[in-house]
Design an enzyme around this catalytic site. Sequence first.
Site, short mmCIF file in Angstrom:
data_model
loop_
_atom_site.label_atom_id
_atom_site.label_comp_id
_atom_site.label_asym_id
_atom_site.label_seq_id
_atom_site.Cartn_x
_atom_site.Cartn_y
_atom_site.Cartn_z
N SER A 1 0.84 -1.19 0.00
CA SER A 1 0.00 0.00 0.00
C SER A 1 0.88 1.24 0.00
O SER A 1 1.92 1.27 0.66
CB SER A 1 -0.90 0.02 1.24
OG SER A 1 -1.57 1.27 1.33
N TYR B 1 -2.02 -0.81 9.90
CA TYR B 1 -2.08 -1.29 8.51
C TYR B 1 -0.76 -1.04 7.80
O TYR B 1 -0.21 -1.92 7.13
CB TYR B 1 -3.23 -0.57 7.80
CG TYR B 1 -3.44 -0.99 6.37
CD1 TYR B 1 -3.97 -2.23 6.06
CD2 TYR B 1 -3.15 -0.12 5.32
CE1 TYR B 1 -4.19 -2.61 4.74
CE2 TYR B 1 -3.36 -0.48 4.01
CZ TYR B 1 -3.88 -1.73 3.72
OH TYR B 1 -4.09 -2.09 2.41
#
Length: 244
Positions: free
Chosen positions: A140, A153
């Site tokens: 990401s 995350y």
Amino acid sequence: MTNSQRVAIVTGGSRGIGREIVKRLAADGYAVVVNYAGNTAEADSAVAEVTGAGGRAIAVRADVADENAVAELFDTAEREFGGVDVVVNAAGVMPVSPIADLDLAALDRVLRVNLRGAFVVDQQAARRVRAGGAIVNLSSSITRFARPGYAAYAATKSGVEAITLILARELRGRDVTVNAVAPGPIATALFFEGKDEQLVARIAAEPPMERLGTPGDIAEIVAFLAGPARWINGQVLYANGGAI
């Protein structure tokens, strides 16, 4: 099925980016194993989309962090389609909370699914992917954005990137590439959850392209890495429209 047909496993393949990757790889001629965690209806729907378009696909339920379930996932791919050429790690969860407030049970879950899950799947892929194959992990761009609320995350995705770079080097001599794709904000149900229109508009305006990414944007990159991009190896490709 001919012996020359390539076979792909896509974890998290029933929804969002994973599902678009399933459709794209199937359109490119792959037999696809759609891995999913729990939503059988979505997984069956993804398979139906592929088979309805003339492709080949099966759905296999497996917890990506469970090494026995993942071994069986790969066993099923080999039993049904003859082997494994491409593995795409798209399964993941994304809790959003400031570090000070994050429930540590949520931290444990995101570490288990995103980090341990990627490791377990990559472990089987390292053992089984055939020569000429590819392993593609989903990271990401949040690892660079450093957006508040995403520490847990981002930490898991930084770990995924480390696994990717090291595995590429561990597979020296195998003719198997290992890369990661790090999307920016993508217009999926996961992205829109908990965001008002103003926040969505602000995030969409960040890239010079002035829009959110689409699952198809990411599927294009994965298909490239899975097939013709043999000289890209041990890399993290940031796909965010130029936002960073």
